[in-house]
Design an enzyme around this catalytic site. Structure first.
Site, PDB file in Angstrom:
ATOM      1  N   CYS A   2       1.085  -1.067  -0.163  1.00  0.00           N
ATOM      2  CA  CYS A   2       0.057   0.021  -0.136  1.00  0.00           C
ATOM      3  C   CYS A   2       0.894   1.302   0.059  1.00  0.00           C
ATOM      4  O   CYS A   2       2.168   1.218   0.066  1.00  0.00           O
ATOM      5  CB  CYS A   2      -0.813   0.033   1.226  1.00  0.00           C
ATOM      6  SG  CYS A   2      -2.115  -1.431   1.538  1.00  0.00           S
ATOM      7  N   GLY A  29      -1.115   1.194  -5.004  1.00  0.00           N
ATOM      8  CA  GLY A  29      -2.649   0.390  -4.587  1.00  0.00           C
ATOM      9  C   GLY A  29      -3.764   1.283  -5.282  1.00  0.00           C
ATOM     10  O   GLY A  29      -3.727   2.610  -5.220  1.00  0.00           O
ATOM     11  N   ASN A 101       1.390   0.475   5.884  1.00  0.00           N
ATOM     12  CA  ASN A 101       1.681  -0.435   4.731  1.00  0.00           C
ATOM     13  C   ASN A 101       2.453  -1.852   5.328  1.00  0.00           C
ATOM     14  O   ASN A 101       3.388  -1.382   6.212  1.00  0.00           O
ATOM     15  CB  ASN A 101       2.694   0.345   3.710  1.00  0.00           C
ATOM     16  CG  ASN A 101       3.340  -0.366   2.563  1.00  0.00           C
ATOM     17  OD1 ASN A 101       4.597  -0.390   2.258  1.00  0.00           O
ATOM     18  ND2 ASN A 101       2.720  -1.342   2.257  1.00  0.00           N
ATOM     19  N   GLY A 102       1.996  -2.921   5.212  1.00  0.00           N
ATOM     20  CA  GLY A 102       2.419  -4.044   5.590  1.00  0.00           C
ATOM     21  C   GLY A 102       1.516  -5.065   5.724  1.00  0.00           C
ATOM     22  O   GLY A 102       0.591  -5.247   5.127  1.00  0.00           O
ATOM     23  N   TYR A 260      10.244  -4.079  -8.514  1.00  0.00           N
ATOM     24  CA  TYR A 260       8.938  -3.955  -9.213  1.00  0.00           C
ATOM     25  C   TYR A 260       8.102  -2.656  -8.722  1.00  0.00           C
ATOM     26  O   TYR A 260       7.619  -1.869  -9.458  1.00  0.00           O
ATOM     27  CB  TYR A 260       7.874  -4.996  -9.113  1.00  0.00           C
ATOM     28  CG  TYR A 260       6.691  -4.878  -9.726  1.00  0.00           C
ATOM     29  CD1 TYR A 260       6.320  -4.899 -11.026  1.00  0.00           C
ATOM     30  CD2 TYR A 260       5.661  -4.870  -8.578  1.00  0.00           C
ATOM     31  CE1 TYR A 260       4.833  -4.650 -11.467  1.00  0.00           C
ATOM     32  CE2 TYR A 260       4.269  -4.846  -9.254  1.00  0.00           C
ATOM     33  CZ  TYR A 260       3.901  -4.700 -10.717  1.00  0.00           C
ATOM     34  OH  TYR A 260       2.769  -4.640 -11.115  1.00  0.00           O
TER      35      TYR A 260
END
Ligand code: SF4
Length: 493
Positions: A2, A29, A101-102, A260
């Site tokens: 995210c 996201g 985020n995670g 990426y």
């Protein structure tokens, strides 16, 4: 994966800058997003879909205050509804809001503990809600007397409790009503969290914390490095800045950020994403020349668009023309991010169009950033063959992805990964290519760490080598994740 952002100013509203920030984190996201601010009370706007579709002048006007947090969601755990969008909040103590985020490895155990021991209700299936409850409960029920302790000391104690109980990857931005902004990152620093400052003419300073530096330039922030693994930062409403590193463990940032996820103009852990991808291409070229000296292609084509950078340096190193032989429709989202296998399959041809002049009667070498499930790569190969390629070679800038990620990236089950149980030859045949070559793990690490004033001990590569830094991922855990994903997908169909 995210995107998160947190911002605090002593005197300027932050909503507009938070919106701009989320636009610059949209690639992290595209499922849902939210912004939360406070002045006299919390103000929130959340929605599903793209940032530009969720926010408008009217709902932005309600987001008052000089402190706020924002989130753009890419689902790894939980459903795809508005209830799962962040930020989330609790009223006790003070009023606390968080976004992260995670992904938590011990999420299911923690939900049970939080409900039974702390008698707190978990209302969603997003793991930040569990972190929020643990943090809030610890702040409200300190284990020692708080006589003589500052609020920052108490925040440190609460964060320490999170570090003790929560296993996994988490970069958290949060706000405490009428107190200020709190930010922390898990002790291994698996997910990114950068920080920056903007000096105002009146001598005050605005602060920003975000998953990437992508919005810094446009908003006038200067990067000031990373939130350190195991560090907690608290900035009071008057701008007083507190920081403490509570834990020092092995620093293992996610290597997939370089392969990426991160935008090429980002700096992660003092390493340029763009330059690291150029080096990935250089290292691949070296291996190609060693392993396939008699198979020089006529043309090198990236699978757009993350692989463009590695393909460019690869083509340069082997002395072959680089060609954008696959046109990508820029108005369609990244396939890897779209939930559901069928959507992904359909969307490859929808968004990529081969250019016949660049392909027909040529030996074509395709460079992709990675091969995860393999179905997207196979579709690309089929298209290139349909457009008259004589031979098709395929190389991946990332080594074989063999294991699922438990730290925030959607690679759900082992059996879905092309390389989890297949040999190189089997994957080559599945994809229908003449030669398939992957990056070596050591070459990838070298590409990421060759240059830069970084302090990376060893990147997280658990999805490549099965070494999960938190030490609590086994076959049973993989099976339970698989079951969880199966249930979630069934709910969606
Ligand atoms: Fe990144 Fe792979 Fe580690 Fe997940 S397992 S955090 S994708 S390197």
């Amino acid at each position: 994966m995210c995107g998160v952002v947190g911002m605090i100013s002593t005197h300027k509203p932050v909503a507009g800058d938070l919106y701009e920030s989320l636009i610059h984190l949209q690639h992290r996201g595209q499922d849902a997003a939210g912004i939360m601010t406070y002045n006299e009370r919390f103000h929130i706007k959340k929605g599903t879909g793209l940032i530009r579709d969720i926010f408008d002048e009217q709902n932005m006007a309600r987001l008052l205050g000089n402190i706020g947090i924002g989130h753009t969601r890419y689902p790894t755990v939980g459903g795809f509804s508005i209830e799962e969008a962040q930020p989330v909040m609790t009223h006790v103590p003070y009023g606390i809001a968080m976004a992260h985020n995670g992904n938590l490895v011990n999420y299911a155990d923690l939900v049970k503990e939080v409900s039974e021991l702390e008698r707190r209700h978990v209302n969603s299936s997003v793991d930040i809600e569990v972190i929020l409850h643990i943090f809030a409960h610890a702040l409200d029920h300190p284990s020692t007397s708080i006589d003589g302790l500052s609020l920052f000391d108490q925040i440190c104690q609460a964060t320490e409790t999170v570090f003790n109980r929560v296993s996994g990857a988490y970069s958290v931005v949060g706000m405490i009503m009428k107190r200020g902004m709190v930010v922390f990152r898990d002790p291994n620093g698996i997910r990114p969290l950068v920080k920056g400052e903007r000096k105002n003419k009146d001598g005050t300073t605005d602060y920003i914390f975000a998953s990437e530096t992508t919005m810094f330039y446009v908003l006038g922030y200067e990067p000031t490095g990373n939130v350190a693994p195991g560090e907690v930062i608290f900035i009071e409403e008057d701008g007083t800045y507190h920081s403490r590193i509570l834990r020092t463990e092995q620093f293992t940032p996610c290597i997939f950020e370089y392969v990426y996820f991160s935008r090429p103009d980002s700096m992660q852990n003092e390493v340029s994403i763009y330059r690291s991808r150029l080096r990935m291409g250089q290292n691949l070229a070296q291996r190609w020349k060693e392993n396939h000296p008699d198979s020089t292609p006529d043309i090198v084509i990236p699978a757009p668009s993350t692989a463009n950078t590695a393909a460019l340096s690869f083509a340069h190193e082997i002395g072959v023309r680089y060609s954008e032989g696959l046109y990508k429709n820029p108005f369609i989202g990244r396939t890897f991010i779209m939930p559901g296998q069928e959507d992904r399959k359909k969307s490859v041809r929808y968004k990529l169009v081969p250019q016949e002049f660049e392909i027909r009667n040529k030996d074509v070498l395709i460079v992709d950033d990675s091969i995860v499930r393999g179905n997207t790569s196979r579709e690309i190969v089929r298209m290139v063959r349909e457009f008259g390629a004589r031979k098709v070679y395929f190389i991946s800038a990332c080594p074989p992805v063999k294991f699922p990620c438990f730290y925030g990236v959607d690679m759900p089950t082992k059996s879905e990964l092309a390389a989890s149980s297949r040999s190189l030859e089997e994957i080559r045949d599945y994809m229908g290519v003449d030669i398939l070559m992957y990056q070596e793990i050591d070459d990838l690490v070298e590409a990421v760490t060759r240059v830069g004033d970084h302090n990376i001990d060893r990147p997280c590569m658990a999805c490549l080598d099965g070494r999960y830094i938190t030490g609590d991922v086994d076959e049973g855990k993989m099976q339970s994740l698989k079951n969880q994903r199966t249930i979630e997908r069934a709910r969606l169909t």
